[in-house]
Design a protein around this motif. Sequence first.
Motif, PDB file in Angstrom:
ATOM      1  N   PHE A 204       0.027  16.421   1.222  1.00  0.00           N
ATOM      2  CA  PHE A 204      -0.406  17.655   1.880  1.00  0.00           C
ATOM      3  C   PHE A 204      -1.534  17.353   2.864  1.00  0.00           C
ATOM      4  O   PHE A 204      -2.471  16.624   2.550  1.00  0.00           O
ATOM      5  N   ARG A 205      -1.434  17.921   4.057  1.00  0.00           N
ATOM      6  CA  ARG A 205      -2.468  17.721   5.073  1.00  0.00           C
ATOM      7  C   ARG A 205      -3.773  18.380   4.644  1.00  0.00           C
ATOM      8  O   ARG A 205      -3.802  19.553   4.248  1.00  0.00           O
ATOM      9  N   ARG A 206      -4.847  17.612   4.754  1.00  0.00           N
ATOM     10  CA  ARG A 206      -6.141  18.142   4.368  1.00  0.00           C
ATOM     11  C   ARG A 206      -6.845  18.831   5.539  1.00  0.00           C
ATOM     12  O   ARG A 206      -7.705  19.688   5.340  1.00  0.00           O
ATOM     13  N   ALA A 210      -2.023  24.841   6.926  1.00  0.00           N
ATOM     14  CA  ALA A 210      -0.858  25.541   7.464  1.00  0.00           C
ATOM     15  C   ALA A 210       0.221  24.575   7.946  1.00  0.00           C
ATOM     16  O   ALA A 210       1.393  24.940   8.032  1.00  0.00           O
ATOM     17  N   ILE A 211      -0.160  23.332   8.263  1.00  0.00           N
ATOM     18  CA  ILE A 211       0.828  22.331   8.694  1.00  0.00           C
ATOM     19  C   ILE A 211       1.751  21.986   7.542  1.00  0.00           C
ATOM     20  O   ILE A 211       2.937  21.713   7.726  1.00  0.00           O
ATOM     21  N   GLY A 212       1.210  21.992   6.344  1.00  0.00           N
ATOM     22  CA  GLY A 212       2.030  21.704   5.164  1.00  0.00           C
ATOM     23  C   GLY A 212       2.090  20.235   4.817  1.00  0.00           C
ATOM     24  O   GLY A 212       1.070  19.540   4.832  1.00  0.00           O
ATOM     25  N   THR A 213       3.301  19.752   4.524  1.00  0.00           N
ATOM     26  CA  THR A 213       3.475  18.395   4.013  1.00  0.00           C
ATOM     27  C   THR A 213       3.545  17.361   5.126  1.00  0.00           C
ATOM     28  O   THR A 213       4.000  17.627   6.229  1.00  0.00           O
ATOM     29  N   ASP A 214       3.081  16.166   4.799  1.00  0.00           N
ATOM     30  CA  ASP A 214       3.078  15.038   5.734  1.00  0.00           C
ATOM     31  C   ASP A 214       3.936  13.928   5.137  1.00  0.00           C
ATOM     32  O   ASP A 214       3.440  12.981   4.537  1.00  0.00           O
ATOM     33  N   TRP A 215       5.252  14.042   5.306  1.00  0.00           N
ATOM     34  CA  TRP A 215       6.160  13.067   4.710  1.00  0.00           C
ATOM     35  C   TRP A 215       6.085  11.713   5.405  1.00  0.00           C
ATOM     36  O   TRP A 215       6.329  10.678   4.785  1.00  0.00           O
ATOM     37  N   LEU A 216       5.764  11.689   6.701  1.00  0.00           N
ATOM     38  CA  LEU A 216       5.631  10.400   7.389  1.00  0.00           C
ATOM     39  C   LEU A 216       4.591   9.543   6.698  1.00  0.00           C
ATOM     40  O   LEU A 216       4.838   8.377   6.362  1.00  0.00           O
ATOM     41  N   ARG A 217       3.430  10.107   6.494  1.00  0.00           N
ATOM     42  CA  ARG A 217       2.318   9.365   5.906  1.00  0.00           C
ATOM     43  C   ARG A 217       2.576   9.024   4.444  1.00  0.00           C
ATOM     44  O   ARG A 217       2.330   7.913   4.005  1.00  0.00           O
ATOM     45  N   SER A 218       3.085   9.969   3.674  1.00  0.00           N
ATOM     46  CA  SER A 218       3.136   9.799   2.220  1.00  0.00           C
ATOM     47  C   SER A 218       4.325   8.991   1.726  1.00  0.00           C
ATOM     48  O   SER A 218       4.279   8.434   0.629  1.00  0.00           O
ATOM     49  N   LYS A 219       5.412   8.893   2.528  1.00  0.00           N
ATOM     50  CA  LYS A 219       6.636   8.289   2.008  1.00  0.00           C
ATOM     51  C   LYS A 219       7.207   7.125   2.830  1.00  0.00           C
ATOM     52  O   LYS A 219       8.188   6.514   2.398  1.00  0.00           O
ATOM     53  N   ASN A 220       6.651   6.824   3.998  1.00  0.00           N
ATOM     54  CA  ASN A 220       7.363   5.937   4.906  1.00  0.00           C
ATOM     55  C   ASN A 220       6.697   4.604   5.190  1.00  0.00           C
ATOM     56  O   ASN A 220       6.930   3.988   6.240  1.00  0.00           O
TER      57      ASN A 220
END
Length: 327
Positions: A204-206, A210-220
Amino acid sequence: MATLAQPAGPFALGTFSAPDGEPFPGLLVEDRVLDLSTALDWAPSGVRAVVERWEETLPVLHALAADTVLGWQPLDVLRVHAPLEPRQIFQSGANYRQHVIDLEVAHRSPDDPRTVEEARAEIAAVMDRRAAEDLPYVFIGLPSTITGPYDDVVLPSWAEQPDWELELAVVIAKSAHRVPVEEALEYVAGYTIANDLTDRATVFRRDMKAIGTDWLRSKNAPGFTPLGPWLVPAGSVADTGDLRVTLKLNGETMQDESTKDMLFGVARLVSYISQTAQLLPGDLVLTGSPAGNGIHWGRLLRDGDVMEGSITGLGVQRTRCTAEESA
């Protein structure tokens, strides 16, 4: 090398290499491997090339699997790589009911007024509504995250909460666009195992909620998706709605759940994705992870950890975590 559990059915596909040799697409039958780049008259460059001609090649693979005279190699002298290189990876999130309930409780803010029981009941109602409205949650992953089923996984120095997520992975057989649910399984070549590693601290963006989830950063991060060991043809998997997904950490069982807990099965996921995107041969559809992640147990991945992941009929992958070396 880890113990190589046998897959279901008469054969499976994989990518192999001899010591210091180039990877090649192989047909696995029990403890021996046939090099398909020489056994097939059109010399496929890899397993994805075989999948691209799946319907015409599948009967040939059955015939080759029954031939004991061809130039088979013993499995135990070969290195096993990820079974194929996908063009696209579609990842299903929040697809196991109990898993989502556990995550909701684990990610509650300190000032959340709800009790644990209230939080569980509320998210359970949300899950039931999602299932009724037929709205899976799908996002995109990068092929550069793929690594082999027995390769080490490097934990980036920035990853504060690296976690495991063992998942059933679907391998697409042919181009699919706007496919109805009733026909979706006709577009599936087979199945394999994926461990969709996730850094929980960056989901989750800190800076802007409102941006929501950051899958690029957390999973890639590179190597964050150990894949394989095998591609098992769909015809050898009796029921994808009742497979056991099990992950052990240093020998201790952490995940052990049936795919019965999925909100959306394989056909519904493939159909849903195809309504927007065009699925291509060799693409992966990750179907989500069951309950039992590290964030639930309060035990995240660290240097030296060994993960062993298995799914009924699909074999076993075994990966060791190593800490990223300081620059």
